[in-house]
Design a protein around this motif. Sequence first.
Motif, PDB file in Angstrom:
ATOM      1  N   ARG A 623       0.827  -1.204   0.000  1.00 57.58           N
ATOM      2  CA  ARG A 623       0.000   0.000   0.000  1.00 57.58           C
ATOM      3  C   ARG A 623       0.866   1.261   0.000  1.00 57.58           C
ATOM      4  NH1 ARG A 623      -4.829   1.586  -1.339  1.00 57.58           N
ATOM      5  NH2 ARG A 623      -3.363   2.569  -2.752  1.00 57.58           N
ATOM      6  N   ALA A 624       1.897   1.260   0.845  1.00 59.55           N
ATOM      7  CA  ALA A 624       2.785   2.426   0.927  1.00 59.55           C
ATOM      8  C   ALA A 624       3.525   2.631  -0.394  1.00 59.55           C
ATOM      9  CB  ALA A 624       3.777   2.244   2.074  1.00 59.55           C
ATOM     10  N   TYR A 625       3.951   1.527  -1.027  1.00 58.84           N
ATOM     11  CA  TYR A 625       4.669   1.621  -2.307  1.00 58.84           C
ATOM     12  C   TYR A 625       3.762   2.208  -3.395  1.00 58.84           C
ATOM     13  CZ  TYR A 625       6.291   0.179  -6.894  1.00 58.84           C
ATOM     14  OH  TYR A 625       6.631   0.172  -8.218  1.00 58.84           O
ATOM     15  N   LEU A 626       2.515   1.727  -3.457  1.00 56.03           N
ATOM     16  CA  LEU A 626       1.585   2.227  -4.466  1.00 56.03           C
ATOM     17  C   LEU A 626       1.315   3.718  -4.272  1.00 56.03           C
ATOM     18  CD1 LEU A 626      -1.027  -0.694  -4.626  1.00 56.03           C
ATOM     19  CD2 LEU A 626       0.991  -0.334  -6.057  1.00 56.03           C
ATOM     20  N   ASP A 627       1.107   4.128  -3.031  1.00 59.14           N
ATOM     21  CA  ASP A 627       0.865   5.547  -2.747  1.00 59.14           C
ATOM     22  C   ASP A 627       2.073   6.394  -3.135  1.00 59.14           C
ATOM     23  OD1 ASP A 627      -1.628   4.939  -1.781  1.00 59.14           O
ATOM     24  OD2 ASP A 627      -1.037   4.953   0.332  1.00 59.14           O
ATOM     25  N   ASN A 628       3.259   5.889  -2.817  1.00 56.75           N
ATOM     26  CA  ASN A 628       4.482   6.628  -3.132  1.00 56.75           C
ATOM     27  C   ASN A 628       4.702   6.718  -4.641  1.00 56.75           C
ATOM     28  OD1 ASN A 628       7.018   7.925  -2.286  1.00 56.75           O
ATOM     29  ND2 ASN A 628       7.984   6.122  -3.207  1.00 56.75           N
ATOM     30  N   THR A 629       4.360   5.626  -5.349  1.00 57.81           N
ATOM     31  CA  THR A 629       4.501   5.625  -6.808  1.00 57.81           C
ATOM     32  C   THR A 629       3.630   6.704  -7.432  1.00 57.81           C
ATOM     33  OG1 THR A 629       5.008   3.257  -6.864  1.00 57.81           O
ATOM     34  CG2 THR A 629       4.203   4.244  -8.909  1.00 57.81           C
ATOM     35  N   ILE A 630       2.369   6.797  -6.980  1.00 57.25           N
ATOM     36  CA  ILE A 630       1.457   7.816  -7.505  1.00 57.25           C
ATOM     37  C   ILE A 630       1.967   9.209  -7.166  1.00 57.25           C
ATOM     38  CG2 ILE A 630      -0.872   8.774  -7.335  1.00 57.25           C
ATOM     39  CD1 ILE A 630      -0.715   6.165  -8.886  1.00 57.25           C
ATOM     40  N   SER A 631       2.440   9.391  -5.932  1.00 57.53           N
ATOM     41  CA  SER A 631       2.929  10.702  -5.498  1.00 57.53           C
ATOM     42  C   SER A 631       4.127  11.145  -6.332  1.00 57.53           C
ATOM     43  CB  SER A 631       3.310  10.628  -4.013  1.00 57.53           C
ATOM     44  OG  SER A 631       3.851  11.850  -3.577  1.00 57.53           O
ATOM     45  N   LEU A 632       5.085  10.223  -6.538  1.00 59.71           N
ATOM     46  CA  LEU A 632       6.266  10.541  -7.349  1.00 59.71           C
ATOM     47  C   LEU A 632       5.883  10.850  -8.788  1.00 59.71           C
ATOM     48  CD1 LEU A 632       9.164   8.121  -6.304  1.00 59.71           C
ATOM     49  CD2 LEU A 632       9.227  10.622  -6.378  1.00 59.71           C
ATOM     50  N   CYS A 633       4.946  10.075  -9.318  1.00 60.81           N
ATOM     51  CA  CYS A 633       4.516  10.274 -10.698  1.00 60.81           C
ATOM     52  C   CYS A 633       3.865  11.647 -10.864  1.00 60.81           C
ATOM     53  CB  CYS A 633       3.549   9.164 -11.109  1.00 60.81           C
ATOM     54  SG  CYS A 633       3.056   9.240 -12.836  1.00 60.81           S
ATOM     55  N   LYS A 634       3.064  12.051  -9.907  1.00 58.88           N
ATOM     56  CA  LYS A 634       2.438  13.368  -9.969  1.00 58.88           C
ATOM     57  C   LYS A 634       3.491  14.478  -9.969  1.00 58.88           C
ATOM     58  CE  LYS A 634      -2.099  12.531  -7.871  1.00 58.88           C
ATOM     59  NZ  LYS A 634      -2.904  13.376  -8.751  1.00 58.88           N
ATOM     60  N   GLU A 635       4.566  14.212  -9.241  1.00 61.18           N
ATOM     61  CA  GLU A 635       5.623  15.210  -9.120  1.00 61.18           C
ATOM     62  C   GLU A 635       6.503  15.256 -10.370  1.00 61.18           C
ATOM     63  OE1 GLU A 635       9.717  15.475  -6.540  1.00 61.18           O
ATOM     64  OE2 GLU A 635       7.917  14.810  -5.477  1.00 61.18           O
ATOM     65  N   ARG A 636       6.858  14.053 -10.900  1.00 54.27           N
ATOM     66  CA  ARG A 636       7.821  13.982 -12.004  1.00 54.27           C
ATOM     67  C   ARG A 636       7.169  13.856 -13.373  1.00 54.27           C
ATOM     68  NH1 ARG A 636      12.090   9.445 -10.003  1.00 54.27           N
ATOM     69  NH2 ARG A 636      10.266   8.135 -10.454  1.00 54.27           N
ATOM     70  N   GLY A 637       5.943  13.303 -13.407  1.00 57.96           N
ATOM     71  CA  GLY A 637       5.268  13.114 -14.683  1.00 57.96           C
ATOM     72  C   GLY A 637       5.604  11.807 -15.368  1.00 57.96           C
ATOM     73  N   TYR A 638       6.343  10.939 -14.705  1.00 56.72           N
ATOM     74  CA  TYR A 638       6.703   9.648 -15.305  1.00 56.72           C
ATOM     75  C   TYR A 638       6.963   8.625 -14.209  1.00 56.72           C
ATOM     76  CZ  TYR A 638      11.592  10.661 -14.085  1.00 56.72           C
ATOM     77  OH  TYR A 638      12.753  10.937 -13.397  1.00 56.72           O
TER      78      TYR A 638
END
Length: 743
Positions: A623-638
């Motif tokens: 769960r933490a990994y999925l949330d972090n993946t979405i957060s990073l993607c929103k920040e970086r765009g990829y």
Amino acid sequence: GKAEVEEKWGVPPEGIVDLLGLMGDSSDNIPGIAGVGEKTAVKLLKEFGSIEALITRAEEIPNAKLREKVREQADMARLSRELVTIDTDVPLHVTWDDMRVNDDYDREDLKEKLQALELFKFIRDLGLEKEEGERGRRGAEEKRRKGEEKEKWGGGEEEKKTDQHYVLCSTEKEIRELADRLAGQKAFAVDTETDGLDPMTAPLVGMSFACRPWEAYYVPYTPENLSLLKAALEDPGIMKAGQHIKFDMIVLERHGAAVRGPLFDTMLAAYLLNPDMNSYKLDLLAERYLHYHMMPITDLIGEKKSKQILMSEVPVDRVTFYAAEDADMTFQLYRILGEKLEQASLTRVFEDIELPLIPVLKELEKTGVYVDVPFLREMSGEIGKRMTQAMEEIHDLAGGAFNINSPKQLGHILFEKLALPSAKKTKTGYSTDVTVLEKLQHQHPLPAKILEFRMLTKLRSTYVDALPALVNKTTKRIHGSFNQTVAATGRLSSSNPNFQNIPIRTEMGREIRKAFCAQEKGWKIMAADYSQVELRVMAHLSGDENLIAAFRQNADIHTRTAASVFNVNDADVTPDMRRTAKVINFGIMYGAGAHRISEELNISHGDAAAIISAHFERYAGVRAYLDNTISLCKERGYVETLYGRIRPIQDINSENRNLQEAAKRAAINMPVQGTAADIIKLAMIRIHERLLKEKMSSRLILQVHDELVFEVHPREIGRMRDMLADLMEHAAKLAVPGLTSQC
């Protein structure tokens, strides 16, 4: 004008919608009537005038087979006509005068916007880009390379002028001089011209070469001409650049010259930089990166497919320009894209995975797969019997005969006669696609039987009847294509045929796989599957302690998940519980929410949400990994894989909720699926190298996602088992052990 339309298409302008309604249009997914091509459609319209007249007077069609097609697929023809008809009854709030062009606009600003949108033809048509003499001098001078490239992407002193120097080399003296020039290069581009698109059968027409910008050479093929160039092509110290170079390698090898040395593929490089593009054709890459408009092949062979000529029939002077331009653009793209890969930190995945995979796939495609044609023909008959039986059962359940392939008639039976719940009726009728039928199959036996009939029809037409037609007459094997630039996640895809889509969950799908067998007596087929590779990748990426522990204990991950979710011991997990856990485990990796899980398991939305909640309670690290993946993607765009493969996620910050949710699912899935794909590719590379090093006879014949299939020499069975287990399980260093299953 009307006359020109009729000359080109065979029908007047008002007949175009009927023409497309009959023949279909694959570019827009318009089905038309299956088996009716352009010639037949034109002939029918000239005789009957329109689709409606044709359907009404179908009994007048002399060809019995065609007559039956028109009767059976009348609704599809009507639907296709409607789909290709432009709706002109749209309210407009502007007048013609409002849309009149004036000169009061910023030409440079417009040019920049059109370049950003890659609308290069508009730039040329509007005269926004200065013409510079001969074709090819199009494009801004500042965009061209000035020699500042790193030595790695070198290959000769940069020409500052932009005049094209495209030369035909046809005499022995000219070809020897070219061979000597190529032999002195660090790198050169090579391209082939052929009479066909199948590298295993296409005759070679000629070869083109480039080692400096705006300069290239074309050599018509003869065995003697190729022999003069063979040393340069086979020199292991010279970089060979190509656009889809695997094709050229197979063609040249068939004709006596093996391309050796370091490789660079411009199509692959462009794919890594932009994995979501629809096409990586050379002319599009030249437009995008060089602002250069290439000569279309249709200028040589003709636009209309039915009237196209072979490349070998085109005058050699015209082929020279076209072929040399291909090599020139490839060489220039090689220099530019090499730098762009470095700037995007994609050199590692390019040089360690994608490029070394080219020789592996080249050998795989050349080797091909042997199929038992008599077995398939017998199977076709059996499927035909099952289809007839299914059709009879469908008609019984429906209370009468109807055209099963007609969405309109099926919709009437399901939603009006049987009164099953439906989505809102549209202008074209009720939807009867697979998702609708899957939802309805628990309410009435007819939808399930329709799904069975469609499955049998697809298996028979797509594989059982189609595979024998793909057998190479010389090798007696099927030589499919394995594509590196289709799936944005990095997965390989296959075509002609699509081996990846042969279903293995159904009994009939497994029967089809039995047709793939060893050609030589005593040889065996060996399949090795990297067990649950995506779940193992998830364990590594998330660092979840419970998931890692389960794999390290060699536990059945779905049973362990089921025990946790349903709060029972492993021994008490039922098959239904395990199936539920499997849907959850894989659904989470694909970003599935409660709605999707509820549909998959046919349970309520609330029950699905509760199961997902219990899953994340057990695997909090996931769960933490999925949330972090979405957060990073929103920040970086990829997002990126473990090996640095990147996928931009365009709509991750979209204000449109549906677009953003779809983007989130893609963001969650790509690092896992992409890393798994990279691991399988690395395993393929290392296995290929080991087979060559140990001079083994066994060979790789198929790759189907996480499974590798080999044709194995009887004396090498034991060695292959040990080698595959070792190289596949150790293809990547993960926090959990790898595991392969073999058969």
